[in-house]
Design a protein around this motif. Structure first.
Motif, PDB file in Angstrom:
ATOM      1  N   UNK A  87       0.818  -1.214   0.000  1.00 32.78           N
ATOM      2  CA  UNK A  87       0.000   0.000   0.000  1.00 32.78           C
ATOM      3  C   UNK A  87       0.853   1.267   0.000  1.00 32.78           C
ATOM      4  N   UNK A  88       2.180   1.099  -0.006  1.00 34.81           N
ATOM      5  CA  UNK A  88       3.073   2.250  -0.106  1.00 34.81           C
ATOM      6  C   UNK A  88       3.646   2.729   1.209  1.00 34.81           C
ATOM      7  N   UNK A  89       3.442   1.962   2.282  1.00 41.02           N
ATOM      8  CA  UNK A  89       3.986   2.405   3.560  1.00 41.02           C
ATOM      9  C   UNK A  89       5.490   2.168   3.634  1.00 41.02           C
ATOM     10  N   UNK A  90       6.140   2.972   4.467  1.00 39.37           N
ATOM     11  CA  UNK A  90       7.605   2.982   4.530  1.00 39.37           C
ATOM     12  C   UNK A  90       8.083   2.615   5.932  1.00 39.37           C
ATOM     13  N   UNK A  91       9.245   1.957   5.966  1.00 34.72           N
ATOM     14  CA  UNK A  91       9.876   1.575   7.228  1.00 34.72           C
ATOM     15  C   UNK A  91      11.168   2.368   7.380  1.00 34.72           C
ATOM     16  N   UNK A  92      11.288   3.064   8.489  1.00 34.81           N
ATOM     17  CA  UNK A  92      12.546   3.713   8.847  1.00 34.81           C
ATOM     18  C   UNK A  92      13.251   2.894   9.904  1.00 34.81           C
ATOM     19  N   UNK A  93      14.510   3.181  10.128  1.00 33.96           N
ATOM     20  CA  UNK A  93      15.243   2.341  11.069  1.00 33.96           C
ATOM     21  C   UNK A  93      15.587   3.068  12.353  1.00 33.96           C
ATOM     22  N   UNK A  94      15.640   2.294  13.432  1.00 35.77           N
ATOM     23  CA  UNK A  94      16.223   2.745  14.697  1.00 35.77           C
ATOM     24  C   UNK A  94      17.114   1.596  15.159  1.00 35.77           C
ATOM     25  N   UNK A  95      18.241   1.457  14.486  1.00 35.10           N
ATOM     26  CA  UNK A  95      19.125   0.311  14.699  1.00 35.10           C
ATOM     27  C   UNK A  95      20.319   0.676  15.578  1.00 35.10           C
ATOM     28  N   UNK A  96      21.143   1.611  15.113  1.00 33.97           N
ATOM     29  CA  UNK A  96      22.429   1.882  15.764  1.00 33.97           C
ATOM     30  C   UNK A  96      22.286   2.893  16.900  1.00 33.97           C
TER      31      UNK A  96
END
Length: 419
Positions: free
Chosen positions: A140-149
């Protein structure tokens, strides 16, 4: 509000707590069906992105609209498996899409990298329920951002952020940095250690109370990646939203090669763009040195030879990137100790080449184009700045060692996302 599907009578009690998802992204995303369509869409969107790349970098104008272009075109769903409605493109196609976007704007080319990284972890470790739900959101076009480091840990792979049980739910507490794409995301993927010290990934809706994404990225390059701070203050997480990151690397998987080939692709794209600008500017504007006796800058034999060197480095980078894609696809299809090691080394070779090509091309652009090329109106400094900033993501000097150990001593590289 919508809930996750397929909770059954056999669902463990802790999973029966209502999983409440945020409203689906507004707007309709195109569904890309195959590799050729993905590449065509990437070229079209990249052309639009390139039109305002200089101004975006100069003004640090965050690319909210441009990320919507990627979503609407379906480019952020190209790795969704065919069984779930996606194109399931090859690793080589994924790398080329990243390279095309990076040639247009190095920052925007980097933003989807962690999005696809998390989607690959979901492919490897997600339950059937999780895959159906999250792949549907991505289509549906949703985006994932990261909170890794994080900053302040012993290494970049260590985490102080904790995911702890609180009755039927879980709680996240910690502070992250280098959170590329989190500002523009619908979901933030948070890496944290659970109560047993095992590394996990939690899919957290961007607007969840207690989660704050701070626009404090101040790097001299990759200026509009949104790679700042994310804080987590007692953030509630449903067990349905958690997958194991530890398990991804406990066994041979394609996680490392797929993660790293995208980093190599960012640099390959920057190198291509810097070389293209060099050729155009030298032909149109470069003046000859007075001692040469020549009429045009493009006749200078030293400039000609130097551009030849840059072209060879960029072509070699592209060739190694394409080759790495083939090795990565083998590891995806048949993940064994041998195939994963071979793919990791092939990708490391591509990453070394793309690092050197991007830094060389970005620097030589200014040298061969001459003093006029330093004027801010051209924005030529962004290529070297972006390359230098992105290439310190993980040290290439260690890749040389891993490559040499593999070929000389038959020692496989370590299994993690940074080789």
């Amino acid at each position: 509000m919508p809930t996750a599907a397929a909770l059954t009578a056999d669902t463990p009690p802790e999973r029966l707590v209502a999983f409440r998802a945020p409203p689906l992204r507004a707007g309709k995303a195109h569904i890309i069906k195959d590799d050729a369509e993905a590449l065509a869409a990437a070229r079209e969107v990249a052309a639009r992105i390139a039109e305002t790349a200089i101004e975006r970098d100069r003004e640090r104008r965050l690319p909210y609209e441009e990320l919507d272009w990627l979503s609407d075109a379906g480019l952020l769903a190209i790795t969704v498996p065919k069984a779930y409605g996606g194109a399931e493109v090859s690793s080589g196609t994924l790398a080329e899409v990243i390279a095309l976007l990076s040639a247009a704007d190095g920052s925007i080319g980097q933003i989807p990298q962690n999005h696809f990284f998390i989607l690959h972890a979901l492919r490897l470790e997600g339950s059937e329920e999780q895959k159906r739900f999250f792949y549907g959101r991505i289509l549906a076009g949703e985006r994932i951002g990261n909170a890794l480091s994080e900053i302040g840990t012993k290494t970049a792979q260590d985490h102080n952020t904790r995911l702890s049980k609180d009755g039927p739910v879980l709680r996240l507490n910690g502070r992250k940095f280098y959170c590329t794409g989190a500002l523009f995301a619908h979901w933030v993927a948070v890496v944290a250690n659970d109560d047993e010290g095992r590394s996990t990934i939690s899919f957290v809706p961007r607007q969840t109370p207690g989660l704050e994404v701070i626009d404090d990225w101040a790097g001299f390059g990759q200026r509009v990646t949104g790679s700042g701070t994310t804080t987590l203050d007692n953030v509630e997480v449903h067990p349905f939203s958690v997958i194991s990151l530890k398990a991804v690397f406990d066994r041979p998987t394609s996680m490392g090669p797929v993660a790293q080939i995208m980093h190599a692709a960012v640099e390959a794209g920057i190198a291509r763009a810097a070389l293209a600008e060099t050729l155009s500017f030298v032909k149109k504007h470069a003046r000859p040195w007075k001692d040469s006796g020549l009429d045009h800058g493009y006749e200078d034999p030293y400039t000609i030879a130097g551009i030849g060197e840059v072209k060879i480095r960029v072509a070699a980078s592209d060739a190694l990137l394409e080759r790495a894609g083939r090795f990565s696809d083998i590891a995806v299809a048949d993940p064994t100790v041998e195939t994963v090691a071979a793919a990791s080394v092939a990708v490391a070779e591509a990453k070394v080449a793309s690092t050197e090509a991007s830094l060389l091309a970005g620097s030589k652009l200014i040298e061969f184009a001459g003093s006029r090329a330093t004027q801010t109106q051209f924005g030529f400094d962004r290529f070297w700045r972006n390359a230098r900033t992105h290439t310190v993501h993980d040290p290439v000097r260690w890749k040389y060692r891993a490559i040499g150990d593999y070929w000389l001593n038959g020692i496989n590289p370590p299994r993690h996302g940074a080789i």
